[in-house]
Enzyme design. Structure first.
Site, PDB file in Angstrom:
ATOM      1  N   HIS A  43       0.837  -1.200   0.000  1.00  0.00           N
ATOM      2  CA  HIS A  43       0.000   0.000   0.000  1.00  0.00           C
ATOM      3  C   HIS A  43       0.873   1.253   0.000  1.00  0.00           C
ATOM      4  O   HIS A  43       1.768   1.404   0.843  1.00  0.00           O
ATOM      5  CB  HIS A  43      -0.902   0.008   1.242  1.00  0.00           C
TER       6      HIS A  43
ATOM      7  N   LYS B 253       0.099  11.003   1.378  1.00  0.00           N
ATOM      8  CA  LYS B 253       0.888  10.380   0.302  1.00  0.00           C
ATOM      9  C   LYS B 253       0.423  10.869  -1.070  1.00  0.00           C
ATOM     10  O   LYS B 253       1.240  11.242  -1.919  1.00  0.00           O
ATOM     11  CB  LYS B 253       0.778   8.852   0.388  1.00  0.00           C
TER      12      LYS B 253
ATOM     13  N   ASP C  76      -2.060   3.629  -4.558  1.00  0.00           N
ATOM     14  CA  ASP C  76      -2.813   2.762  -3.658  1.00  0.00           C
ATOM     15  C   ASP C  76      -2.283   1.338  -3.575  1.00  0.00           C
ATOM     16  O   ASP C  76      -2.021   0.833  -2.495  1.00  0.00           O
ATOM     17  CB  ASP C  76      -4.301   2.733  -4.041  1.00  0.00           C
TER      18      ASP C  76
ATOM     19  N   ARG D  26      21.385  13.450  13.553  1.00  0.00           N
ATOM     20  CA  ARG D  26      21.455  14.678  12.758  1.00  0.00           C
ATOM     21  C   ARG D  26      22.503  14.607  11.656  1.00  0.00           C
ATOM     22  O   ARG D  26      22.510  15.439  10.746  1.00  0.00           O
ATOM     23  CB  ARG D  26      21.723  15.863  13.685  1.00  0.00           C
TER      24      ARG D  26
END
Length: 317
Positions: free
Chosen positions: A138, A159, A177, A245
């Site tokens: 998905h 998305k 999808d 970081r």
């Protein structure tokens, strides 16, 4: 679905000039044998027999040069290995011995006017694509700067909106999808879109959009190799502070046994995710070429420290 000899002939027969030299078998004849690692197609091989054995001019010459006893033993061995079919290339006519054993063992014989190597190459490519291990994930699969990028995340995380933003910036949609992925080589995963979903993108509030109709042919792509996974996640401040970081959130996602680079993309108001995804793709391209900005940064700081605090001079006798 490609799972039988008959389905292969139905889909490739016209292109590869295949024809039945014996009656088409009933019921459908399975392509795969008892050994899952067995090669599906290749030239005559009695040590590691293929499921589809191709007999061309070299094999015909070899068989003709054998003595009668060795010739019969070779043919007996060929049919005893229960191939899915024997294919005669270069328009070779089957000998009476070959036809007799094919009928006795109910082994289909096929003929083609193509050369043996051309036939093997075409069928190997077709079978690799058709029988590849597959998985549906998905998300939204999109091409960004020539790289296949899979956007994943919880429902309603954004998305499709991000994909639409990327499309307006000149990138291309592959599947929304339910992109379908196949392992077509040991380290290669290829993604495509189910036929019924092709060209469509669902955006909450707008409904279903036809990207091809809205943006043109250049906005969609049929398939692409999967190169990067971007996991969209709304993260709280403590979770953000846990991300390194220097190296970021780079990890790997297992897709059909292949480790695909994955990054976690924090979702928050005001962040331009399209620019961040483009930057992530450019960063991954540099990694593939052997450059890592985090490593470069650490090395540069180390050099600066050494220059600022040079080693003490060595005492001389």
């Amino acid at each position: 679905m490609i799972d039988s000899l008959q389905s292969v002939v139905a889909q490739t027969g016209t292109q590869l000039k295949l024809r039945w030299l014996t009656p088409e078998p009933q019921p459908p004849r399975p392509l795969r044998g008892a050994d899952p690692g067995q090669s599906l197609i290749g030239s005559l091989n009695l040590i590691h027999p293929n499921r589809l054995q191709v007999v061309g001019p070299p094999e015909q010459t070899y068989l003709a040069a054998l003595g009668r006893t060795a010739h019969d033993e070779t043919l007996d061995k060929l049919f005893a290995d229960r191939p899915a079919a024997i294919i005669l290339s270069d328009d070779i006519a089957p000998t009476s011995d070959l036809l007799e054993r094919a009928r006795a063992t109910r082994t289909p014989l096929l003929g083609s006017t193509l050369g043996d190597q051309e036939l093997i190459n075409h069928l190997r490519y077709f079978l690799t694509q058709a029988l590849a291990e597959r998985k549906t994930i998905h998300g939204v699969f999109i091409e960004v700067l020539g790289m296949g990028v899979l956007l994943i995340g919880a429902p309603a995380v954004g998305k499709s909106e991000l994909a639409l933003d990327l499309i307006t910036r000149g990138h291309r949609l592959i599947a929304d999808d339910a992109p379908r992925f196949a392992r077509i080589a040991p380290e290669v995963i290829e993604g495509s879109c189910p036929e019924t979903l092709r060209d469509f993108l669902e955006v909450r509030g707008l409904g279903i959009l036809n990207i091809r109709a809205m943006f043109g042919e250049g906005a969609v792509l049929r398939d692409k190799t999967l190169n990067l996974v971007v996991d969209l996640q709304p993260l709280a401040q403590p979770e953000l502070e846990c991300i390194d970081r220097l190296t970021g959130s780079l990890s790997a996602m297992n897709v059909l046994g292949v480790a695909i680079p994955k990054i976690i993309m924090p979702v928050a108001p005001g962040r331009n995710l399209a620019i961040l995804v483009e930057a992530a793709v450019r960063h991954q391209i540099l990694r593939i070429r052997g450059y890592d900005a985090g490593v470069d940064f650490i090395d540069r700081q180390a050099r600066a420290i050494r220059l600022d605090r040079p080693d003490p001079p060595v005492a001389r006798d």
